[in-house]
Motif scaffolding. Structure first.
Motif, short mmCIF file in Angstrom:
data_model
loop_
_atom_site.label_atom_id
_atom_site.label_comp_id
_atom_site.label_asym_id
_atom_site.label_seq_id
_atom_site.Cartn_x
_atom_site.Cartn_y
_atom_site.Cartn_z
N PHE A 94 -3.82 -4.90 -19.81
CA PHE A 94 -3.72 -3.47 -19.53
C PHE A 94 -3.10 -2.73 -20.70
CE2 PHE A 94 -3.71 -5.26 -15.13
CZ PHE A 94 -4.93 -4.74 -14.76
N ILE B 133 0.55 0.24 -16.10
CA ILE B 133 0.37 -1.09 -15.52
C ILE B 133 0.63 -2.17 -16.57
CG2 ILE B 133 -1.19 -2.51 -14.13
CD1 ILE B 133 -2.72 -0.03 -13.48
N ILE C 134 -2.61 5.62 -17.47
CA ILE C 134 -2.57 4.78 -16.28
C ILE C 134 -2.45 3.31 -16.66
CG2 ILE C 134 -3.83 4.03 -14.22
CD1 ILE C 134 -3.11 6.84 -13.94
N ALA D 251 -10.40 4.64 -13.11
CA ALA D 251 -9.15 5.33 -13.44
C ALA D 251 -9.38 6.83 -13.46
CB ALA D 251 -8.62 4.85 -14.79
N ARG E 297 6.05 6.11 -9.93
CA ARG E 297 6.06 7.28 -9.04
C ARG E 297 5.57 8.51 -9.80
NH1 ARG E 297 11.84 7.52 -7.23
NH2 ARG E 297 11.92 8.67 -9.19
N SER E 298 6.02 8.65 -11.04
CA SER E 298 5.65 9.85 -11.81
C SER E 298 4.15 9.89 -12.07
CB SER E 298 6.44 9.91 -13.11
OG SER E 298 5.87 9.04 -14.06
N HIS E 299 3.52 8.74 -11.99
CA HIS E 299 2.06 8.72 -12.13
C HIS E 299 1.38 8.60 -10.79
CE1 HIS E 299 1.75 8.49 -16.54
NE2 HIS E 299 2.96 8.00 -16.44
N ARG E 300 2.18 8.69 -9.72
CA ARG E 300 1.67 8.63 -8.35
C ARG E 300 0.91 7.35 -8.05
NH1 ARG E 300 -0.33 14.36 -7.42
NH2 ARG E 300 1.15 15.59 -8.64
N LEU E 301 1.34 6.26 -8.65
CA LEU E 301 0.76 4.97 -8.27
C LEU E 301 1.48 4.44 -7.05
CD1 LEU E 301 0.26 3.31 -11.75
CD2 LEU E 301 -1.37 4.54 -10.35
N ALA F 195 -0.33 14.23 -13.11
CA ALA F 195 0.85 13.40 -12.89
C ALA F 195 2.08 14.28 -13.07
CB ALA F 195 0.88 12.26 -13.89
N SER F 196 3.13 13.94 -12.38
CA SER F 196 4.38 14.70 -12.56
C SER F 196 5.19 14.04 -13.64
CB SER F 196 5.16 14.72 -11.26
OG SER F 196 5.37 13.40 -10.82
N LEU F 197 5.53 14.80 -14.63
CA LEU F 197 6.25 14.21 -15.74
C LEU F 197 7.73 14.10 -15.45
CD1 LEU F 197 4.30 15.84 -18.64
CD2 LEU F 197 4.27 13.48 -17.86
N SER F 198 8.21 14.88 -14.52
CA SER F 198 9.64 14.86 -14.24
C SER F 198 9.86 15.33 -12.80
CB SER F 198 10.36 15.82 -15.18
OG SER F 198 9.92 17.13 -14.91
N ARG G 271 -5.94 12.46 -7.71
CA ARG G 271 -4.50 12.59 -7.72
C ARG G 271 -4.01 13.94 -8.17
NH1 ARG G 271 -1.77 9.93 -12.74
NH2 ARG G 271 -2.80 11.77 -13.58
N PHE H 172 -9.55 8.10 -10.00
CA PHE H 172 -8.21 8.17 -9.44
C PHE H 172 -7.46 9.41 -9.92
CE2 PHE H 172 -3.75 7.03 -10.64
CZ PHE H 172 -3.19 7.33 -9.40
N SER I 61 -0.74 -8.06 -17.69
CA SER I 61 -0.14 -6.83 -18.22
C SER I 61 -0.53 -6.65 -19.68
CB SER I 61 1.38 -6.83 -18.05
OG SER I 61 1.98 -7.75 -18.91
#
Lengths: 113, 113
Positions: free
Chosen positions: A15, B18, B14, A89, B59-63, A99-102, A96, A92, A12
């Motif tokens: 990353f 992680i 992203i 990335a 989830r909000s980043h659809r991972l 991304a949904s922020l909320s 995708r 991806f 981690s």
DNA sequence: AGAACATCTGCATATAGTTGAATATAACTT
DNA sequence: AAGTTATATTCAACTATATGCAGATGTTCT
């Protein structure tokens, strides 16, 4: 025995290091060619101080290394494969969509699709 | 035209997601099989509240995505390939040896090698 | 209604990023 | 060789962001 959570800290950390837009840009630049700090600063439109600090972090995790050439500090990726993660990335992200922020944003999406 | 720095923000986001040991653990768990929040909490020794919050971010980043089964919220990796990054990161860490946390630490290493 | 499962909200704390000034070092200049 | 410039790093103060926690709030099942 180190717990699995302890073990998870090391990946981690890697990353987290890549998890900054400036540092992604720097890695992208270095993927093309080795460069010195000023060149990186110019290409990324970032102040040299900031570039230097980001590089110090990358260096401390050995994602880059430095060789001096006169007064220039030339940086190089030690693990070009990691730069490949950025490419993946991006792929991806394209698949995708945004991304949904909320939850609200997500609901709005549903509503319109 | 978005600047390259702007573009770099998405991939870096992203990686930032992680870039947390709990979330690495959760991804590792989900790589093996889809699981609900409580199962994940038990396996990772984390409080369910925290697990839920980490999952919300993933989830909000659809991972990950979620399907409800009765009162269980079952989570699943949407991009199992991303879990592969963790494997690669661990391999890199093993090759590299310990990261140097500071210049002093690095000098000490030189001194003793 | 009550219990189980999970999420959400708000607040305190911790960690990370930004900036400008100070410092270091090597290369020029005269 | 002394001083100046170019290049880069370090430091300290400040700001911003992320995390952790506790309690309130949904949902679904029995």
């Amino acid at each position: 025995m180190p717990s699995r959570l302890t073990v998870a800290r090391e990946p981690s950390d890697i990353f987290k290091v890549i998890g900054h837009p400036d540092r992604v840009r720097l890695i992208e630049e270095l993927r093309v060619a080795d460069k010195d700090v000023n060149t990186l600063a110019v290409h990324t439109h970032l102040p040299p101080t900031r570039v230097s600090q980001h590089l110090a972090l990358l260096r401390s995790h050995r994602l880059v290394d430095e060789k001096r050439e006169g007064r220039h500090h030339v940086y190089r990726l030690t693990q070009p494969e990691i730069a490949q993660w950025i490419v993946e990335a991006i792929r991806f992200i394209e698949q995708r969509g945004p991304a949904s922020l909320s939850a609200e944003a997500e609901e709005a999406r549903m509503l319109w699709s």
